[in-house]
Design a protein around this motif. Sequence first.
Motif, PDB file in Angstrom:
ATOM      1  N   TYR A 203      10.936   4.979   5.705  1.00 21.69           N
ATOM      2  CA  TYR A 203       9.566   4.474   5.749  1.00 21.69           C
ATOM      3  C   TYR A 203       9.278   3.620   4.523  1.00 21.69           C
ATOM      4  CZ  TYR A 203       7.312   7.501   2.221  1.00 21.69           C
ATOM      5  OH  TYR A 203       6.909   8.097   1.044  1.00 21.69           O
ATOM      6  N   ARG A 204       8.281   2.768   4.676  1.00 27.75           N
ATOM      7  CA  ARG A 204       7.772   1.972   3.570  1.00 27.75           C
ATOM      8  C   ARG A 204       6.270   1.795   3.755  1.00 27.75           C
ATOM      9  NH1 ARG A 204      10.130  -4.191   4.653  1.00 27.75           N
ATOM     10  NH2 ARG A 204       9.360  -4.434   6.790  1.00 27.75           N
ATOM     11  N   THR A 205       5.609   1.375   2.688  1.00 27.65           N
ATOM     12  CA  THR A 205       4.149   1.255   2.698  1.00 27.65           C
ATOM     13  C   THR A 205       3.750  -0.212   2.737  1.00 27.65           C
ATOM     14  OG1 THR A 205       4.091   3.261   1.353  1.00 27.65           O
ATOM     15  CG2 THR A 205       2.048   2.010   1.542  1.00 27.65           C
ATOM     16  N   LEU A 206       2.722  -0.514   3.526  1.00 22.71           N
ATOM     17  CA  LEU A 206       2.259  -1.883   3.727  1.00 22.71           C
ATOM     18  C   LEU A 206       0.978  -2.113   2.938  1.00 22.71           C
ATOM     19  CD1 LEU A 206       4.144  -1.195   6.152  1.00 22.71           C
ATOM     20  CD2 LEU A 206       2.674  -2.641   7.573  1.00 22.71           C
ATOM     21  N   TYR A 207       0.913  -3.248   2.260  1.00 23.54           N
ATOM     22  CA  TYR A 207      -0.251  -3.597   1.448  1.00 23.54           C
ATOM     23  C   TYR A 207      -0.765  -4.977   1.828  1.00 23.54           C
ATOM     24  CZ  TYR A 207       0.510   0.109  -2.073  1.00 23.54           C
ATOM     25  OH  TYR A 207       0.626   1.303  -2.739  1.00 23.54           O
ATOM     26  N   GLN A 208      -2.085  -5.154   1.741  1.00 24.08           N
ATOM     27  CA  GLN A 208      -2.708  -6.465   1.705  1.00 24.08           C
ATOM     28  C   GLN A 208      -3.566  -6.521   0.448  1.00 24.08           C
ATOM     29  OE1 GLN A 208      -4.809  -7.229   5.379  1.00 24.08           O
ATOM     30  NE2 GLN A 208      -3.057  -8.295   6.247  1.00 24.08           N
ATOM     31  N   PRO A 209      -3.340  -7.514  -0.410  1.00 20.61           N
ATOM     32  CA  PRO A 209      -4.059  -7.538  -1.693  1.00 20.61           C
ATOM     33  C   PRO A 209      -5.559  -7.688  -1.559  1.00 20.61           C
ATOM     34  CG  PRO A 209      -2.776  -9.545  -1.365  1.00 20.61           C
ATOM     35  CD  PRO A 209      -2.355  -8.599  -0.291  1.00 20.61           C
ATOM     36  N   ASP A 210      -6.030  -8.306  -0.489  1.00 20.71           N
ATOM     37  CA  ASP A 210      -7.462  -8.357  -0.222  1.00 20.71           C
ATOM     38  C   ASP A 210      -7.660  -8.576   1.275  1.00 20.71           C
ATOM     39  OD1 ASP A 210      -7.688 -11.288   0.383  1.00 20.71           O
ATOM     40  OD2 ASP A 210      -7.111 -11.461  -1.720  1.00 20.71           O
ATOM     41  N   LYS A 211      -8.890  -8.464   1.727  1.00 19.93           N
ATOM     42  CA  LYS A 211      -9.166  -8.516   3.163  1.00 19.93           C
ATOM     43  C   LYS A 211      -8.909  -9.887   3.772  1.00 19.93           C
ATOM     44  CE  LYS A 211     -12.538  -4.749   3.159  1.00 19.93           C
ATOM     45  NZ  LYS A 211     -13.923  -4.327   3.462  1.00 19.93           N
ATOM     46  N   LEU A 212      -8.890 -10.925   2.945  1.00 24.10           N
ATOM     47  CA  LEU A 212      -8.668 -12.277   3.464  1.00 24.10           C
ATOM     48  C   LEU A 212      -7.190 -12.658   3.479  1.00 24.10           C
ATOM     49  CD1 LEU A 212     -11.555 -14.272   1.701  1.00 24.10           C
ATOM     50  CD2 LEU A 212     -11.495 -13.396   4.047  1.00 24.10           C
ATOM     51  N   ALA A 213      -6.331 -11.815   2.937  1.00 20.92           N
ATOM     52  CA  ALA A 213      -4.917 -12.173   2.774  1.00 20.92           C
ATOM     53  C   ALA A 213      -4.265 -12.463   4.118  1.00 20.92           C
ATOM     54  CB  ALA A 213      -4.174 -11.063   2.054  1.00 20.92           C
ATOM     55  N   VAL A 214      -3.375 -13.444   4.112  1.00 22.01           N
ATOM     56  CA  VAL A 214      -2.671 -13.821   5.334  1.00 22.01           C
ATOM     57  C   VAL A 214      -1.271 -13.227   5.398  1.00 22.01           C
ATOM     58  CG1 VAL A 214      -3.942 -15.947   5.721  1.00 22.01           C
ATOM     59  CG2 VAL A 214      -1.932 -15.972   4.235  1.00 22.01           C
ATOM     60  N   ASP A 215      -0.813 -12.593   4.323  1.00 20.14           N
ATOM     61  CA  ASP A 215       0.508 -11.989   4.294  1.00 20.14           C
ATOM     62  C   ASP A 215       0.413 -10.511   3.951  1.00 20.14           C
ATOM     63  OD1 ASP A 215       2.071 -14.236   4.939  1.00 20.14           O
ATOM     64  OD2 ASP A 215       1.914 -14.980   2.887  1.00 20.14           O
ATOM     65  N   THR A 216       1.399  -9.746   4.445  1.00 14.34           N
ATOM     66  CA  THR A 216       1.522  -8.328   4.138  1.00 14.34           C
ATOM     67  C   THR A 216       2.664  -8.140   3.150  1.00 14.34           C
ATOM     68  OG1 THR A 216       0.698  -7.729   6.329  1.00 14.34           O
ATOM     69  CG2 THR A 216       1.924  -6.041   5.126  1.00 14.34           C
ATOM     70  N   PHE A 217       2.471  -7.217   2.213  1.00 15.12           N
ATOM     71  CA  PHE A 217       3.485  -6.927   1.197  1.00 15.12           C
ATOM     72  C   PHE A 217       3.992  -5.503   1.409  1.00 15.12           C
ATOM     73  CE2 PHE A 217       0.991 -10.391  -0.307  1.00 15.12           C
ATOM     74  CZ  PHE A 217       1.851 -11.184  -1.044  1.00 15.12           C
ATOM     75  N   TYR A 218       5.253  -5.258   1.016  1.00 17.81           N
ATOM     76  CA  TYR A 218       5.916  -4.011   1.354  1.00 17.81           C
ATOM     77  C   TYR A 218       6.569  -3.365   0.138  1.00 17.81           C
ATOM     78  CZ  TYR A 218       5.677  -6.260   5.965  1.00 17.81           C
ATOM     79  OH  TYR A 218       5.247  -6.896   7.102  1.00 17.81           O
ATOM     80  N   THR A 219       6.546  -2.040   0.114  1.00 19.80           N
ATOM     81  CA  THR A 219       7.385  -1.317  -0.826  1.00 19.80           C
ATOM     82  C   THR A 219       8.794  -1.233  -0.235  1.00 19.80           C
ATOM     83  OG1 THR A 219       6.866   0.829   0.173  1.00 19.80           O
ATOM     84  CG2 THR A 219       5.429   0.058  -1.608  1.00 19.80           C
ATOM     85  N   PRO A 220       9.806  -0.927  -1.041  1.00 16.07           N
ATOM     86  CA  PRO A 220      11.159  -0.755  -0.476  1.00 16.07           C
ATOM     87  C   PRO A 220      11.204   0.434   0.481  1.00 16.07           C
ATOM     88  CG  PRO A 220      11.246  -1.029  -2.869  1.00 16.07           C
ATOM     89  CD  PRO A 220       9.804  -0.831  -2.516  1.00 16.07           C
TER      90      PRO A 220
END
Length: 395
Positions: A203-220
């Motif tokens: 498993y990994r965790t999904l982040y969006q830095p703010d509500k307007l962000a167009v990309d998702t960021f991931y932990t390993p």
Amino acid sequence: MRILHYILLASVLLISACTKQNDYKKYLGNGEILYTGKADSLLVHAGRNRVQLSWLLISDPKISRAKIYWNNRKDSAQLDIKRTSGVDTIRYIISNLEERAYTFEVYNFDRDGNTSVRSEATGFVYGSFYEEALLTRAFSNAEMKNGQAEISWANIDTTGGIIGMQLQYTSSDHVAHDTIIAAEPEAQVTVLPNYLSMSSFRYRTLYQPDKLAVDTFYTPFETKAVKEDITQTYIRNPGSPFELDNNKPFGGRFGQVKDWQYNAEAEKNGTYDNIGGTGCLTLWIWDNGPITNGKIYQTFTLPAGEYRFEAETSNIDNTLENTWLLVAAGNTLPDVEQVNTALGSARFVNNNNKYASAAFTLTAQTTVTIGFTATLSNPSQQTIRINKVLLIRDK
């Protein structure tokens, strides 16, 4: 004279007005400044080394293009616009940006080349520095229950940007699953149905830095095991009650325990005790000792992981001289003098410690032997009766 004075004053004012008008014309190019409609409601949507700009075109149907500036006007982009009859939303992506804050300026132009007033907005571009600092969401427990895995997630503050968890696992029909679970801030439990016993999940965790962000960021990705009672999978005749081996009769309430191995020292007094009509695994002397390194055990192969071998006693008579619950690598148990070589151990003393647990870790698939080793001589009356054993995979 007074009339003449007024005539002269009016002439001066007229000449002055004409002069100022001519001055304005120098700057206006003998024409009027015409502004086209501005980029309304300009927004910066954060992304991974990129941004998406969006704005509204509310007025002026003649708008035909826009120009964007950033990096103190060292960089720019231009785009053509095709207006509709209503309010249009314009979106434009700027890529290959460094990870930092930017200010963007947008100007609209109509077909005649008239420009709008400036629209300006500031936003942040995210990248590897941001992503490497992200924390994986923890879970408080992952355990098999009724053929399905239940994961209890730690509570979180979702304003930190966590939007979900991606899980990859295998079901009991050996089908691979990849699913994204939306994050809830409190008391979140995820159920993975028909989870394959003794398997791990990623498993990994999904982040969006703010509500307007167009990309998702991931932990390993991290690989985790599910806590599981694997007693029935690996241990034959685990007790509660233990079964008698009818192929090896002994006498009275004593006999040999079914499906376990034992050495001659354990065998000579019997490894099974049907005391009170309930079968127990036993090691004992009652003025018929001694027993030296009597052993009762089973051998099997386990995959890498973290485990516990446990035993619950129904009764211990007197204080045991040297009796151990053991887990060892290989096909046999160590003698009591070498219990320090075991992978895991727990000592039985008396009825004050009726539940013993030996934790052990395997870094690779390993053949292990689990069971009991005892030396019984002094006092001359000692007994341990085991009600049941358990094998738990923790991780």
